[in-house]
Design a protein around this motif. Sequence first.
Motif, PDB file in Angstrom:
ATOM      1  N   ALA A   1       1.334   3.187  -3.579  1.00  0.00           N
ATOM      2  CA  ALA A   1       1.318   2.342  -4.603  1.00  0.00           C
ATOM      3  C   ALA A   1       2.197   3.013  -6.069  1.00  0.00           C
ATOM      4  CB  ALA A   1       0.255   1.821  -4.949  1.00  0.00           C
ATOM      5  N   ARG A   2       1.439   4.155  -6.120  1.00  0.00           N
ATOM      6  CA  ARG A   2       1.910   5.014  -7.308  1.00  0.00           C
ATOM      7  C   ARG A   2       3.202   5.663  -7.186  1.00  0.00           C
ATOM      8  NH1 ARG A   2      -3.135   7.009  -6.800  1.00  0.00           N
ATOM      9  NH2 ARG A   2      -2.603   8.497  -5.465  1.00  0.00           N
ATOM     10  N   GLU A   3       3.625   5.875  -6.057  1.00  0.00           N
ATOM     11  CA  GLU A   3       5.102   6.497  -5.809  1.00  0.00           C
ATOM     12  C   GLU A   3       6.321   5.495  -5.937  1.00  0.00           C
ATOM     13  OE1 GLU A   3       4.698   8.604  -2.165  1.00  0.00           O
ATOM     14  OE2 GLU A   3       3.843  10.258  -3.144  1.00  0.00           O
ATOM     15  N   THR A   4       5.723   3.951  -6.065  1.00  0.00           N
ATOM     16  CA  THR A   4       6.587   2.899  -6.025  1.00  0.00           C
ATOM     17  C   THR A   4       7.178   2.899  -7.101  1.00  0.00           C
ATOM     18  OG1 THR A   4       5.307   1.872  -4.315  1.00  0.00           O
ATOM     19  CG2 THR A   4       6.907   0.349  -5.480  1.00  0.00           C
ATOM     20  N   SER A   5       8.660   2.750  -7.112  1.00  0.00           N
ATOM     21  CA  SER A   5       9.650   2.740  -8.526  1.00  0.00           C
ATOM     22  C   SER A   5       9.303   1.464  -9.301  1.00  0.00           C
ATOM     23  CB  SER A   5      10.860   2.632  -7.974  1.00  0.00           C
ATOM     24  OG  SER A   5      11.819   2.569  -9.233  1.00  0.00           O
ATOM     25  N   GLY A   6       8.982   1.714 -10.665  1.00  0.00           N
ATOM     26  CA  GLY A   6       8.576   0.494 -11.537  1.00  0.00           C
ATOM     27  C   GLY A   6       7.212   0.429 -11.773  1.00  0.00           C
ATOM     28  N   VAL A   7       6.084   0.981 -11.037  1.00  0.00           N
ATOM     29  CA  VAL A   7       4.832   0.760 -10.915  1.00  0.00           C
ATOM     30  C   VAL A   7       4.433   1.759 -12.326  1.00  0.00           C
ATOM     31  CG1 VAL A   7       2.420   1.291 -10.131  1.00  0.00           C
ATOM     32  CG2 VAL A   7       4.321   0.073  -8.724  1.00  0.00           C
ATOM     33  N   VAL A   8       3.508   0.938 -13.222  1.00  0.00           N
ATOM     34  CA  VAL A   8       3.126   1.727 -14.470  1.00  0.00           C
ATOM     35  C   VAL A   8       1.782   2.429 -14.141  1.00  0.00           C
ATOM     36  CG1 VAL A   8       2.308   1.342 -16.691  1.00  0.00           C
ATOM     37  CG2 VAL A   8       4.240   0.169 -15.987  1.00  0.00           C
ATOM     38  N   ALA A   9       0.783   1.724 -13.498  1.00  0.00           N
ATOM     39  CA  ALA A   9      -0.680   2.363 -13.112  1.00  0.00           C
ATOM     40  C   ALA A   9      -1.113   1.446 -11.734  1.00  0.00           C
ATOM     41  CB  ALA A   9      -1.610   2.095 -14.212  1.00  0.00           C
ATOM     42  N   VAL A  10      -1.971   2.524 -11.275  1.00  0.00           N
ATOM     43  CA  VAL A  10      -2.676   1.794  -9.992  1.00  0.00           C
ATOM     44  C   VAL A  10      -4.151   1.737 -10.396  1.00  0.00           C
ATOM     45  CG1 VAL A  10      -3.230   2.194  -7.427  1.00  0.00           C
ATOM     46  CG2 VAL A  10      -0.643   2.578  -8.477  1.00  0.00           C
ATOM     47  N   ARG A  11      -4.759   0.562  -9.949  1.00  0.00           N
ATOM     48  CA  ARG A  11      -6.214   0.505  -9.973  1.00  0.00           C
ATOM     49  C   ARG A  11      -6.517   0.470  -8.325  1.00  0.00           C
ATOM     50  NH1 ARG A  11      -8.937  -4.124 -13.023  1.00  0.00           N
ATOM     51  NH2 ARG A  11     -10.716  -2.953 -11.799  1.00  0.00           N
ATOM     52  N   ASN A  12      -7.222   1.519  -8.085  1.00  0.00           N
ATOM     53  CA  ASN A  12      -7.422   1.259  -6.560  1.00  0.00           C
ATOM     54  C   ASN A  12      -9.075   1.057  -6.183  1.00  0.00           C
ATOM     55  OD1 ASN A  12      -7.571   1.995  -3.813  1.00  0.00           O
ATOM     56  ND2 ASN A  12      -6.727   3.813  -3.725  1.00  0.00           N
ATOM     57  N   ASP A  13      -9.308  -0.212  -5.860  1.00  0.00           N
ATOM     58  CA  ASP A  13     -10.646  -0.978  -5.847  1.00  0.00           C
ATOM     59  C   ASP A  13     -10.767  -1.202  -4.411  1.00  0.00           C
ATOM     60  OD1 ASP A  13     -10.998  -0.972  -8.458  1.00  0.00           O
ATOM     61  OD2 ASP A  13      -9.905  -3.131  -8.861  1.00  0.00           O
ATOM     62  N   ILE A  14     -10.118  -0.314  -3.420  1.00  0.00           N
ATOM     63  CA  ILE A  14     -10.313  -0.425  -1.880  1.00  0.00           C
ATOM     64  C   ILE A  14     -11.591  -0.070  -1.681  1.00  0.00           C
ATOM     65  CG2 ILE A  14      -9.408   0.105   0.468  1.00  0.00           C
ATOM     66  CD1 ILE A  14      -6.662   0.410  -1.012  1.00  0.00           C
ATOM     67  N   ALA A  15     -12.275  -0.871  -0.819  1.00  0.00           N
ATOM     68  CA  ALA A  15     -13.719  -0.196  -0.275  1.00  0.00           C
ATOM     69  C   ALA A  15     -13.630   0.143   1.079  1.00  0.00           C
ATOM     70  CB  ALA A  15     -14.644  -1.509  -0.205  1.00  0.00           C
ATOM     71  N   VAL A  16     -14.129   1.075   1.241  1.00  0.00           N
ATOM     72  CA  VAL A  16     -13.956   2.228   2.745  1.00  0.00           C
ATOM     73  C   VAL A  16     -15.112   1.605   3.444  1.00  0.00           C
ATOM     74  CG1 VAL A  16     -13.989   4.247   4.122  1.00  0.00           C
ATOM     75  CG2 VAL A  16     -12.976   4.163   1.608  1.00  0.00           C
ATOM     76  N   LYS A  17     -14.989   0.834   4.608  1.00  0.00           N
ATOM     77  CA  LYS A  17     -15.913   0.581   5.603  1.00  0.00           C
ATOM     78  C   LYS A  17     -16.561   1.599   6.104  1.00  0.00           C
ATOM     79  CE  LYS A  17     -13.339  -3.243   7.390  1.00  0.00           C
ATOM     80  NZ  LYS A  17     -12.655  -3.887   8.757  1.00  0.00           N
ATOM     81  N   PRO A  18     -18.041   1.259   6.116  1.00  0.00           N
ATOM     82  CA  PRO A  18     -18.788   2.386   6.644  1.00  0.00           C
ATOM     83  C   PRO A  18     -18.673   2.664   8.115  1.00  0.00           C
ATOM     84  CG  PRO A  18     -20.092   0.572   5.995  1.00  0.00           C
ATOM     85  CD  PRO A  18     -18.694   0.172   5.639  1.00  0.00           C
TER      86      PRO A  18
END
Length: 107
Positions: free
Chosen positions: A90-107
């Motif tokens: 997401a961060r490396e995508t052209s035009g993206v200003v910022a990334v909020r990574n709220d992905i939860a990792v399954k236990p």
Amino acid sequence: MLNRPVLTLALSAALLATVGATTGCAVARDQQTAGSYIDDATLTTRVKAKFAADPTVSALAISVETLKGTVQLSGFAKSDAEKAVAGRLARETSGVVAVRNDIAVKP
């Protein structure tokens, strides 16, 4: 089962069709302009296409939303590595200003 390039192309086409169908929707007053809305929808499509092309990331398990160039990722990852790769893509995508990574990792 479809091979990966065909699946990626099909997903990209579906996402572009969704963007095309939703660009006529009204934008909430004082939220963002129609042009900004289209730019954000394009960024969302680009990020999802990168997820679909990457074997590490599950494009179906991770949601992508964009507002004024800031991409918010949510959903579930199988590992910390998958979460990290999704954030990096997401961060490396052209035009993206910022990334909020709220992905939860399954236990």
